[in-house]
Structure formats: C-alpha cells, structure tokens
Design an enzyme around this catalytic site. Structure first.
Site, PDB file in Angstrom:
ATOM      1  CE  LYS A  20       5.538 -23.845  57.897  1.00  0.00           C
ATOM      2  NZ  LYS A  20       4.635 -23.430  58.957  1.00  0.00           N
ATOM      3  CD  GLU A  54       6.025 -39.736  58.147  1.00  0.00           C
ATOM      4  OE1 GLU A  54       6.856 -38.791  58.149  1.00  0.00           O
ATOM      5  OE2 GLU A  54       5.296 -39.989  59.122  1.00  0.00           O
ATOM      6  N   GLY A  85       1.145 -25.634  58.370  1.00  0.00           N
ATOM      7  CA  GLY A  85       0.999 -26.791  57.481  1.00  0.00           C
ATOM      8  C   GLY A  85      -0.461 -27.127  57.210  1.00  0.00           C
ATOM      9  NE  ARG A  86      -3.076 -27.156  63.097  1.00  0.00           N
ATOM     10  CZ  ARG A  86      -1.901 -27.040  63.692  1.00  0.00           C
ATOM     11  NH1 ARG A  86      -0.847 -27.656  63.171  1.00  0.00           N
ATOM     12  NH2 ARG A  86      -1.739 -26.321  64.778  1.00  0.00           N
ATOM     13  CD  GLU A 126      -0.746 -31.293  63.241  1.00  0.00           C
ATOM     14  OE1 GLU A 126      -0.439 -32.477  63.041  1.00  0.00           O
ATOM     15  OE2 GLU A 126      -0.487 -30.396  62.420  1.00  0.00           O
ATOM     16  CG  HIS A 181     -26.149 -48.424  56.645  1.00  0.00           C
ATOM     17  ND1 HIS A 181     -27.349 -49.099  56.731  1.00  0.00           N
ATOM     18  CD2 HIS A 181     -26.366 -47.349  55.857  1.00  0.00           C
ATOM     19  CE1 HIS A 181     -28.251 -48.452  55.989  1.00  0.00           C
ATOM     20  NE2 HIS A 181     -27.679 -47.387  55.457  1.00  0.00           N
ATOM     21  CE  LYS A 234       6.786 -34.893  62.984  1.00  0.00           C
ATOM     22  NZ  LYS A 234       6.860 -33.532  62.486  1.00  0.00           N
TER      23      LYS A 234
HETATM   24  O1  F6P Z   1       3.779 -34.187  62.010  1.00  0.00           O
HETATM   25  C1  F6P Z   1       2.864 -33.154  61.893  1.00  0.00           C
HETATM   26  C2  F6P Z   1       3.267 -32.176  60.829  1.00  0.00           C
HETATM   27  O2  F6P Z   1       4.293 -31.371  61.263  1.00  0.00           O
HETATM   28  C3  F6P Z   1       2.065 -31.353  60.405  1.00  0.00           C
HETATM   29  O3  F6P Z   1       1.847 -30.261  61.182  1.00  0.00           O
HETATM   30  C4  F6P Z   1       2.391 -31.061  58.988  1.00  0.00           C
HETATM   31  O4  F6P Z   1       1.238 -30.702  58.280  1.00  0.00           O
HETATM   32  C5  F6P Z   1       2.960 -32.375  58.544  1.00  0.00           C
HETATM   33  O5  F6P Z   1       3.690 -32.828  59.652  1.00  0.00           O
HETATM   34  C6  F6P Z   1       3.841 -32.331  57.325  1.00  0.00           C
HETATM   35  O6  F6P Z   1       4.913 -31.455  57.471  1.00  0.00           O
HETATM   36  P1  F6P Z   1       5.737 -30.964  56.246  1.00  0.00           P
HETATM   37  O7  F6P Z   1       4.835 -30.222  55.319  1.00  0.00           O
HETATM   38  O8  F6P Z   1       6.797 -30.090  56.813  1.00  0.00           O
HETATM   39  O9  F6P Z   1       6.322 -32.161  55.567  1.00  0.00           O
END
Ligand code: F6P
Length: 553
Positions: A204, A210, A265-266, A351, A382, A510
């Site tokens: 987003k 990452e 995002g979620r 979240e 289990h 972060k």
């Molecule tokens: O670190 C949490 C977050 O901001 C989430 O809310 C989001 O889904 C995820 O990181 C990934 O963010 P992006 O889609 O901006 O890479």
C-alpha cells in the site's frame, strides 16, 4: 463512557449470576436454545448457543450496542465518513465489492467509477496473462506468480489462494514472499524460471522495508538471469496507493494497479491487492469472492442487530472478553485449506482491536481485543486443546467447517466433522467427577485408583464456543466468511470506543530498526562498542557484532 451505561451495569449483574451457572444447565432450562441462538446469512450458519449467556444477556448486549450507537456507526462507515480519525480517512473496503450500482461519493468523486475501472483493468490483465497472450521476455507464458508483500499485502491474498486450492487453474503456480529474512526469497527463487515468472510487488505504502528489500533483490535476480532493464516491465507489476514511489522503484505507471487510502492494508484483499488471487483461480472466481462478501455486507447493513450475524458475533465476543474474562480467542478451522485463516485473522483482529486508547485519546475503560491464535482442526487437538479443556484460563473459540469437503476422500470428512462436533460438545458440557468415577468403576479400577485418578479426568466444561458452518468452502462462502469477521471486528471497535482502522503500534519498532541497522556490523567489520541503547539492547548488538567480525576474519 461505555462502562458507565445502564447496559454495561446490567451485563455485570448478569455475569455475576451466570458465573454460578453451568452452560449445560442453560440448555436443560431452554429446549429451544439452539433455535433461539443460531442464524443463517449469506450462506453462513452461526450457532452461538454454546456460549454462557441467556436471552436477558442478549437483550442487554443489544442495548449495549445501542448505547454505543452501533447502527449509526455502521451507516457512517458505509457512506464513507472519515471514521478513521487518527489518519483522517474513510473506511470503504465495502465499496470494493459493492455490486449495487449505488454511487458513492468521497471527496466529491463517485469512487464506484474508479473501483470498477481498476477491477476491469485487473480482469483484462489476468485474462491476458492466463490465456498466454501476455508473455515473458523470451515469449514464454507467465505461469508463475510471486507476490512480494507483507501484513495486509500478503496475509489476505495468501489465505484466499490457499483456501481456494481446488479452484487453481491448471499449470499455474503462486508463491508468497514476505519475510526480510533473505532465506524466504532465496528458497523461493530456486523454484523459479525467470522467463515464466511475474513478480507482483504488493505494498500500500511502497515504503515497507521487507517488501522493498525483497523487491530489489528479486529484480537483481531477474537481471542476473537473462532479463534486461527493458524486460522489467513484462515481469514486474506493482499494487499500491503510492504512484511516485512505484515509479521511483522503476515500475511503469502502466504496470501499476492502484487502490486508495480509504482501503486499510488488512482490508485490502478485495482491491488490486487481490491480483495474485485472480491470477491463480481466475478473475471470475475472484469476483465470486467479492460477491460473497457483498452478500454479507448487505446482510450486515440491513438486518436488525438481534438478527445480524456480524453484530451478534461481536456482542458475544464482547461478552466473553469483558464479562466472562476470556483474554484469548482461538480460531479453529476444520478445513485444511483454511490453514492460513487464523494467521490472517490475527492481523485483522489484533491490529484492529489491539488498542488501549479510545478514539478521544483517553485510556480505554475496559479490556479491548483478545489475543487471537489458531490452527486447523484436528491438528490443534493434539497440541493446545489440553489447555482449552483443562487449563486454568478459560478461552473462547470459533470452530469453522464446511458440511461438504471440496475434495472428498473416503470418510475423512465425516471424521473431521465428528471431531469438530465432539470438541464443541466436550468444551461446553465437560465431564463431571461423578461420571468419571462411574466410568473408572466400570473399568474395574480399585477405589484407591479411582481416588487417585478421578480429579485428573474431570473436564469442567463451560468453555464458550461459536460454531460457524457453510455448505462448502467456495469463493462465495469464503468471501462471506471474511466479511463476517471484518464486520465483527468493526462492531467490537465501536462498542469499545476505539479506532479499529489505524495501527500506530507498529511504528516504533520500525523506526528503531532503522537506527539499529546502522549499528550492525557487516561480516568481518569491526564496529566500536555500542552504548546508545538500554543495557540489554547494547549487549545484544555487541554480542552479534563480535560474532560477525570474527566470522569474516
Ligand atoms: O506494519 C504493519 C503494516 O503497516 C500493516 O498495517 C500493513 O498491512 C503492512 O504493514 C504492509 O504495509 P504495506 O502494504 O504498505 O507494505
């Protein structure tokens, strides 16, 4: 404040009484309990009768929802008011799956037009790729997709792709790379042919460390394996709200699928973030997923609270969390293809509801989101069910299952369902000491043995569960199931008075990671001792740096 309302006080009184009652007794008292406390909507059946509450409790819970102006809040969400106040944004993931043809204005613009246009772009792109019309740089078909994203840009699509495995298009493969741990990307790349691979960079913000790191390494891999800079356009697409960052990364606007800041995002799997889904199961099935969610949206939007599945699931959740002391909620899908569902819901719920401040910034007056975890049944049986049955803490749980298997095999599904039903029965009914003693006597045990063993074999029961069933796990029922939980989370946030749509709690880590990154030694590098942090963090950095220096030397 919600805890000062008459409804809250009435619920506290109910809880005091009910704590002295066993759920089993509530079933004995009311032969209609199942009929009374179960309902069906959008292809989903919910039985919430195995929670410890009465009709009076439910009335009070509905009164609580009214005290929190839940119906008004629901309307404000659907019409696009900026209910995400800390980010000054509307919350309109429902607009992404609105098939009503209603216009929806945000900032003076009818967003349904851009939603439809972007969905059409996804349709054309996915059909062209799947048919083989769109080709890679050597003319080979692009039959492999790698979605590089994390959090909401991964968990939703990955969960759906896995859940819809029986709908996978023949010959197509889909991988998800999330972790900045290079092993994740490296392990995936070994399975790929660069000529046939499309990388989807899903972010987003297009700033997530990452994702950006993995995307850059994937591009380098592609360039080192025969692809040229000019070929990047054929093998990399971006899903984002941040066009300038996408262009700066080197992906053409043409190769970008957009979504908007009013999609959290979620909550984004319904947007362009769902491209990997469309490419793996076909656009039609992606659209069916959206339609299933739309059916649940319509139900949620129109049904009175007492007959409203997301609202009722939320109210029972509030009851268990705030009045029955359940701090942990288990998500237990009895369907192997839903194995990523608990992880997906962990983000969606934790979240959203992991907040201790109200929208106004005050301390929340009551407990908010529980810890959410889970595993598919029967595997969890289990592992952690021991604690669910006999542990000192009571947790609540959702059991989820389709009545029919997507992939029938002998009597596997009957056995799976038998376990589902047996577990919810055992968790609710338990087993009394008297029953245990009788059983041990029938087994021919001595009185001494019976005394020694009896208490260990007692099951207190009284553990609250919801049973969520559907005919079969299809794109439509999955869409409805996901939307059910999205709205449940929303309702709970309204009752707790929190903003379910921001996530400031992920920021500090972060920021600190950026600082620490500069302090970590490269292999073989000697770094001066770090002392800028607390003693523990300094010590850990120095320990790691020492190893990294030695290993290089
Ligand atoms: O670190 C949490 C977050 O901001 C989430 O809310 C989001 O889904 C995820 O990181 C990934 O963010 P992006 O889609 O901006 O890479």
């Amino acid at each position: 404040m919600i805890t000062q309302t008459d409804a809250w006080r009435a619920l506290e009184t109910d809880a005091e009484v009910l704590k002295l009652t066993h759920t089993r007794a509530l079933f004995h008292e009311d032969p209609m309990r199942f009929e009374r406390f179960s309902l069906e909507a959008a292809g989903i059946f919910l039985d919430f009768s195995k929670n410890k509450f009465t009709q009076k409790t439910l009335k009070n819970l509905i009164m609580l929802a009214a005290s929190a102006d839940l119906e008004d809040a629901r309307e404000r969400m659907f019409i696009g008011e900026k209910i995400n106040v800390t980010e000054d944004r509307a919350v309109l993931h429902t607009a992404l799956r609105d098939f009503s043809n209603r216009a929806l204005e945000v900032g003076g613009e009818d967003i349904s037009i851009s939603v439809r246009a972007e969905r059409e772009k996804m349709r054309v792109f996915s059909q062209s790729l799947i048919s083989g019309e769109t080709k890679g740089f050597t003319g080979a078909p692009l039959d492999t997709v790698v979605n590089i994203g994390i959090g909401g840009s991964d968990l939703g699509p990955q969960m759906v792709v896995e859940a819809l495995r029986p709908y996978w298009l023949k010959g197509r493969r889909c991988f998800f790379v999330t972790n900045v741990d290079g092993q994740h990307l490296a392990d995936t790349l070994t399975q790929l042919d660069p000529e046939r691979t499309l990388f989807i960079i899903a972010s987003k913000t297009f700033t997530t460390q990452e994702t950006m790191t993995n995307a850059a390494s994937a591009r380098e891999w592609f360039l080192n394996r025969g692809g040229s800079e000019a070929d990047i356009a054929k093998h990399f697409v971006a899903l984002s709200t941040n066009a300038p960052a996408v262009e700066a990364f080197g992906i053409d606007r043409e190769n970008m699928f957009v979504f908007w800041d009013w999609v959290g995002g979620r909550y984004s799997l319904w947007s362009a973030i769902g491209l990997s889904i469309a490419l793996q199961v076909g656009f039609n099935n992606f659209e069916k997923l959206l339609r299933g969610a739309y059916d649940m949206d319509e139900h949620f939007r129109t049904a009175p609270l007492g007959e409203n599945m997301p609202a009722l699931l939320a109210l029972i959740g509030v009851w268990n969390r705030n009045f029955m002391d359940c701090g942990v909620h288990a998500i237990l899908p009895y369907d192997q293809h839903l194995n990523r569902f608990p992880a997906y819901l962990q983000q969606a719920d934790m979240e959203s509801s992991g907040k201790s401040r109200t929208i106004e910034g005050a301390m929340a007056p009551c407990a908010t989101g529980p810890v959410v975890f889970g595993e598919p049944g029967t595997n969890g049986q289990h592992a952690f069910y021991q604690l669910m049955h006999q542990g000192t803490d009571v947790m609540s749980a959702d059991f989820i299952a389709p009545a029919l298997s997507q992939t029938p095999l002998g009597d596997h599904h009957e056995k799976l369902l038998a376990n589902f039903l047996a577990q919810t029965e055992a968790l609710m009914c338990g087993k009394s000491e008297q029953d245990v003693r009788e059983e041990l006597t029938d087994e021919g045990r001595t009185p001494q043995e019976i005394d020694r063993l009896a208490s260990h074999k007692v099951f207190p029961g009284d553990r609250p569960t919801n049973s969520i069933l559907m005919e079969k796990l299809t794109p439509e029922s999955l869409g409805a199931l996901i939307a059910l939980y999205e709205h449940k989370i929303f309702c709970q946030g309204v009752i707790w008075g929190i903003n379910s749509f921001d996530q400031w709690g992920v920021e500090l880590g972060k920021v600190l990671a950026k600082a620490v990154l500069l302090e970590l030694a490269a292999i073989g590098e000697a770094k001066p001792a770090i002392c800028a942090h607390d003693a523990s963090t300094n010590g850990l950095i120095n320990w790691i740096n020492q190893i990294r220096r030695q290993k290089g030397g």
